[in-house]
Write an enzyme that holds these catalytic residues in place. Structure first.
Site, PDB file in Angstrom:
ATOM      1  N   LEU A 110      43.693  34.696  33.984  1.00 26.14           N
ATOM      2  CA  LEU A 110      44.325  35.800  34.836  1.00 26.14           C
ATOM      3  C   LEU A 110      43.414  36.880  34.192  1.00 26.14           C
ATOM      4  O   LEU A 110      43.676  37.203  33.080  1.00 26.14           O
ATOM      5  CB  LEU A 110      45.633  36.045  34.920  1.00 26.14           C
ATOM      6  CG  LEU A 110      46.358  34.927  35.727  1.00 26.14           C
ATOM      7  CD1 LEU A 110      47.702  35.063  35.478  1.00 26.14           C
ATOM      8  CD2 LEU A 110      46.143  34.749  37.210  1.00 26.14           C
ATOM      9  N   ASP A 111      42.804  37.646  35.118  1.00 28.55           N
ATOM     10  CA  ASP A 111      42.066  39.136  34.388  1.00 28.55           C
ATOM     11  C   ASP A 111      43.118  40.210  33.951  1.00 28.55           C
ATOM     12  O   ASP A 111      44.489  39.935  34.106  1.00 28.55           O
ATOM     13  CB  ASP A 111      41.263  39.604  35.377  1.00 28.55           C
ATOM     14  CG  ASP A 111      41.830  40.341  36.824  1.00 28.55           C
ATOM     15  OD1 ASP A 111      42.780  40.746  36.547  1.00 28.55           O
ATOM     16  OD2 ASP A 111      41.236  40.047  37.796  1.00 28.55           O
ATOM     17  N   TYR A 112      42.685  40.982  33.194  1.00 27.33           N
ATOM     18  CA  TYR A 112      43.626  41.850  32.562  1.00 27.33           C
ATOM     19  C   TYR A 112      44.468  42.523  33.580  1.00 27.33           C
ATOM     20  O   TYR A 112      45.798  42.864  33.318  1.00 27.33           O
ATOM     21  CB  TYR A 112      42.558  43.072  32.135  1.00 27.33           C
ATOM     22  CG  TYR A 112      43.083  44.231  31.363  1.00 27.33           C
ATOM     23  CD1 TYR A 112      43.564  44.032  29.861  1.00 27.33           C
ATOM     24  CD2 TYR A 112      43.149  45.473  31.746  1.00 27.33           C
ATOM     25  CE1 TYR A 112      44.198  45.152  29.193  1.00 27.33           C
ATOM     26  CE2 TYR A 112      43.922  46.629  31.071  1.00 27.33           C
ATOM     27  CZ  TYR A 112      44.538  46.209  29.798  1.00 27.33           C
ATOM     28  OH  TYR A 112      44.962  47.075  29.055  1.00 27.33           O
ATOM     29  N   SER A 114      45.599  41.541  36.597  1.00 27.23           N
ATOM     30  CA  SER A 114      46.259  40.543  37.319  1.00 27.23           C
ATOM     31  C   SER A 114      47.734  40.060  36.438  1.00 27.23           C
ATOM     32  O   SER A 114      47.522  39.978  35.349  1.00 27.23           O
ATOM     33  CB  SER A 114      45.550  39.178  37.780  1.00 27.23           C
ATOM     34  OG  SER A 114      44.551  39.806  38.409  1.00 27.23           O
ATOM     35  N   ARG A 198      40.192  38.724  44.475  1.00 26.94           N
ATOM     36  CA  ARG A 198      39.885  40.199  44.281  1.00 26.94           C
ATOM     37  C   ARG A 198      38.490  40.354  45.115  1.00 26.94           C
ATOM     38  O   ARG A 198      38.189  41.073  45.603  1.00 26.94           O
ATOM     39  CB  ARG A 198      39.802  40.870  43.038  1.00 26.94           C
ATOM     40  CG  ARG A 198      41.263  40.960  42.095  1.00 26.94           C
ATOM     41  CD  ARG A 198      40.739  41.628  40.894  1.00 26.94           C
ATOM     42  NE  ARG A 198      42.072  41.636  40.004  1.00 26.94           N
ATOM     43  CZ  ARG A 198      43.082  42.490  40.222  1.00 26.94           C
ATOM     44  NH1 ARG A 198      42.908  43.439  41.173  1.00 26.94           N
ATOM     45  NH2 ARG A 198      44.075  42.470  39.509  1.00 26.94           N
TER      46      ARG A 198
END
Length: 242
Positions: A110-112, A114, A198
């Protein structure tokens, strides 16, 4: 909290590899050479199976023990990265776990910015089953988007959109709420390409303000609070591998 470990019948060479004896291929040679015994009986058949935690496996007379497999569900908050170390020295999800679990790896990312459900484990096959496209494990997300998502934009999410050289596609998309300032959309993905949710909205000229993953397979985030973790139960692990 009680930690549950998943045990199932496995091939003998896999057990040897999990115990750190050798690779699977090298373990096959150990079996063929008659150096491995199960419950006191020498085994030379490569198709032989054992149940970790029940059968006694030994190599050259020395008992072996497979590494215990650990499966953790974490509710990742925003503002953390999923790698063990970050070049920018940002906090990581490993800061939320016991220090002895620093060897676990995240199942996907999961990105920063999220948040939501992410698994960590030391079981490579478990990770493969949940991340490889051929298994199609569904993941559900809730995205809060700037602006209004109308019916046509919603349909485009499931028809597929071209973005940065590849086609992105949600299996399902459902509008939860919409106003002139923002919309909330639930999406279900089967593949999970890099930043796919996204990018699906970016391809439509929309910006995601908040993104939460709330379900993987049949496992839901439920009442697990941000920054907290729990171990998966055996039925949950079986449901993900089934």
């Amino acid at each position: 909290m009680v930690i549950r470990y998943f045990s199932a019948v496995v091939r003998l060479q896999k057990f040897l590899a999990d115990a750190g004896v050798a690779s699977r291929r090298a373990s096959e040679q150990l079996i063929l050479a008659g150096r491995v015994a199960v419950n006191g009986e020498t085994v030379r058949e490569l198709g032989s199976k054992v149940e970790p935690g029940h059968d006694l496996v030994s190599l050259d007379g020395q008992p072996l023990r497979a590494k215990r497999k650990i499966y953790v569900a974490l509710n990742k908050p925003r503002g953390l990265v999923c790698s063990r170390n970050d070049d920018l020295e940002r906090p990581t999800i490993y800061d939320l776990l016991p220090k002895e679990w620093g060897h676990l790896h995240s199942v996907g990312r999961l990105d920063y910015n999220s948040e939501g459900l992410i698994f960590l484990t030391n079981d490579g096959e478990f990770s493969l089953r949940l991340t490889h496209p051929r298994y199609g494990v569904r993941k559900k997300y809730r995205a809060t988007v700037e602006g209004r998502v109308d019916g046509e934009r919603l349909r485009q999410l499931t028809r597929g959109l071209w973005h940065q050289g590849e086609t992105l596609k949600a299996e399902k998309a459902r509008l939860i709420s919409a106003s002139h300032s923002q919309s909330v959309v639930e999406l279900e993905l089967a593949e999970g390409k890099y930043r796919e949710v996204r990018r699906l909205f970016e391809a439509q000229g929309l910006t995601v303000k908040r993104l939460e993953r709330f379900q993987i397979g049949k496992i839901k985030l439920g009442e697990l609070r941000a920054g907290k973790w729990r171990t998966l139960t055996e039925p949950e692990i079986k449901s993900l591998l089934g």
